[in-house]
Motif scaffolding. Structure first.
Motif, PDB file in Angstrom:
ATOM      1  N   ILE A  50       0.835  -1.201   0.000  1.00  0.00           N
ATOM      2  CA  ILE A  50       0.000   0.000   0.000  1.00  0.00           C
ATOM      3  C   ILE A  50       0.870   1.251   0.000  1.00  0.00           C
ATOM      4  CG2 ILE A  50      -1.564   1.385   1.428  1.00  0.00           C
ATOM      5  CD1 ILE A  50      -2.973  -0.833  -0.076  1.00  0.00           C
ATOM      6  N   GLY A  51       1.967   1.217   0.769  1.00  0.00           N
ATOM      7  CA  GLY A  51       2.843   2.384   0.861  1.00  0.00           C
ATOM      8  C   GLY A  51       3.461   2.761  -0.471  1.00  0.00           C
ATOM      9  N   ILE A  52       3.904   1.777  -1.232  1.00  0.00           N
ATOM     10  CA  ILE A  52       4.508   2.057  -2.549  1.00  0.00           C
ATOM     11  C   ILE A  52       3.449   2.602  -3.510  1.00  0.00           C
ATOM     12  CG2 ILE A  52       5.569   0.974  -4.574  1.00  0.00           C
ATOM     13  CD1 ILE A  52       7.067  -0.864  -2.607  1.00  0.00           C
ATOM     14  N   LEU A  53       2.240   2.036  -3.472  1.00  0.00           N
ATOM     15  CA  LEU A  53       1.153   2.584  -4.281  1.00  0.00           C
ATOM     16  C   LEU A  53       0.842   4.023  -3.872  1.00  0.00           C
ATOM     17  CD1 LEU A  53      -1.415  -0.386  -4.372  1.00  0.00           C
ATOM     18  CD2 LEU A  53       0.111   0.336  -6.201  1.00  0.00           C
ATOM     19  N   ALA A  54       0.860   4.277  -2.558  1.00  0.00           N
ATOM     20  CA  ALA A  54       0.549   5.616  -2.051  1.00  0.00           C
ATOM     21  C   ALA A  54       1.615   6.633  -2.459  1.00  0.00           C
ATOM     22  CB  ALA A  54       0.416   5.577  -0.528  1.00  0.00           C
TER      23      ALA A  54
END
Length: 315
Positions: A50-54
């Motif tokens: 999720i962090g990389i997508l964010a």
């Protein structure tokens, strides 16, 4: 030191730190299993995708854009990598490249349609959400592709020095992109475009080219997220990343990225991703059913945008 500290505070929304602290304290009281090293590592590992997508969403949103396709592009990228390795029998390195390139191509098309066809980003990326998901299902005939190489699996399951490798990738991506957004001409141009596109044109910035690169960059990071997810579950799953775009956008906005452009922080997004990770982990430990979790994420997104508007009016 005081100057660096002030710059750190400037880059983040203090409210997000308070929320993260409050969540950690609350969950530690509600569940006896929350405060453990293994659980914190689980949170970081789950947060990595999720962090990389964010982070990709932060760049696009900072330029006053929007990418609703990152979850589906992530699923497509993972399937593309699995097809290259499992069905084409190519080396795992080509599998990694396939994930990133597939994501980048999807993002490139998003950027081209937004800039050249002048179609609103909401419509373009919503359409790509369906196209990418359909393409992923078509590539694997609707069935997950299992049986990937050990080298590729290490990317999602390896633990050098006891630290999950996805966490290392996430931290590396966060460090590099934080430098790009806060300390390079490219990052400053991104924020200028989001703040005032006419001023960006007057400064001589090639706005359309910049936007295309931003969407391709977001797609490439979705490819990295797809690579990690596929490696973790040892399968190219065409349904991977379902509704992840909502969580990614929420994490970016909680961290202080302005939904209407002109302001963004990778450090803030990192904290926002941790908030979403802690929230989901805590709800899982409390055995809260998944549809209540989706309601919670949606409510957090609405509150984050509301508080963002309040802060803009006050400033």
């Amino acid at each position: 030191r005081s100057k660096n500290y002030q710059m750190f505070l400037k880059d983040i929304r203090l409210e997000s730190l308070y929320v993260l602290g409050l969540l950690i304290v609350s969950m530690s009281f509600l569940s006896p299993y929350f405060l453990s090293i293994s659980n914190f590592l689980n949170i970081l590992m789950a947060t990595s995708v999720i962090g990389i997508l964010a982070i990709g969403s932060t760049f696009v949103i900072s330029s006053a854009g929007l990418d609703l396709s990152v979850g589906s592009v992530m699923g497509l990228a993972g399937v593309a990598g699995a097809v290259v390795m499992n069905q084409l029998n190519l080396n795992w390195v080509f599998g990694i490249l396939a994930c990133i390139i597939a994501g980048g191509i999807a993002g490139f098309f998003n950027g081209q349609l937004v800039t050249r066809a002048k179609i609103p980003a909401f419509i373009v990326t919503l359409g790509m959400l369906g196209v990418a998901r359909g393409a992923a299902l078509l590539l694997c005939d609707g069935k997950p592709i299992y049986g990937l190489s050990d080298e590729f699996l290490f990317l999602g399951q390896g633990r050098p020095f006891g630290i999950p490798f996805p966490v290392i990738i996430f931290l590396g991506v966060a460090i590099v992109t934080n430098y790009i957004l806060s300390s390079t001409k490219f990052g400053k141009h991104t924020l200028v475009i989001g703040d005032n596109q006419n001023a960006a044109f007057a400064m001589g910035i090639n706005v359309n080219k910049h936007k295309v690169f931003l969407y391709a960059f977001s797609g490439g990071l979705a490819g990295v997220a797809g690579m990690i997810f596929t490696s973790r579950v040892n399968a190219g799953d065409p349904t991977a990343g379902f509704n992840y775009e909502l969580t990614a956008i929420t994490a970016a906005i909680i961290g202080g990225t302005n939904l209407f452009g002109g302001k963004g922080s990778i450090i803030g997004t990192f904290i926002g991703a941790l908030i979403m990770g802690v929230l989901q982990n805590g709800l899982n430990l409390l055995a809260v059913q998944s549809y209540y979790q989706r309601m919670a994420i949606g409510a957090v997104l609405i509150l984050a945008v509301w508080f963002d508007q309040i802060n803009r009016k006050n400033n």
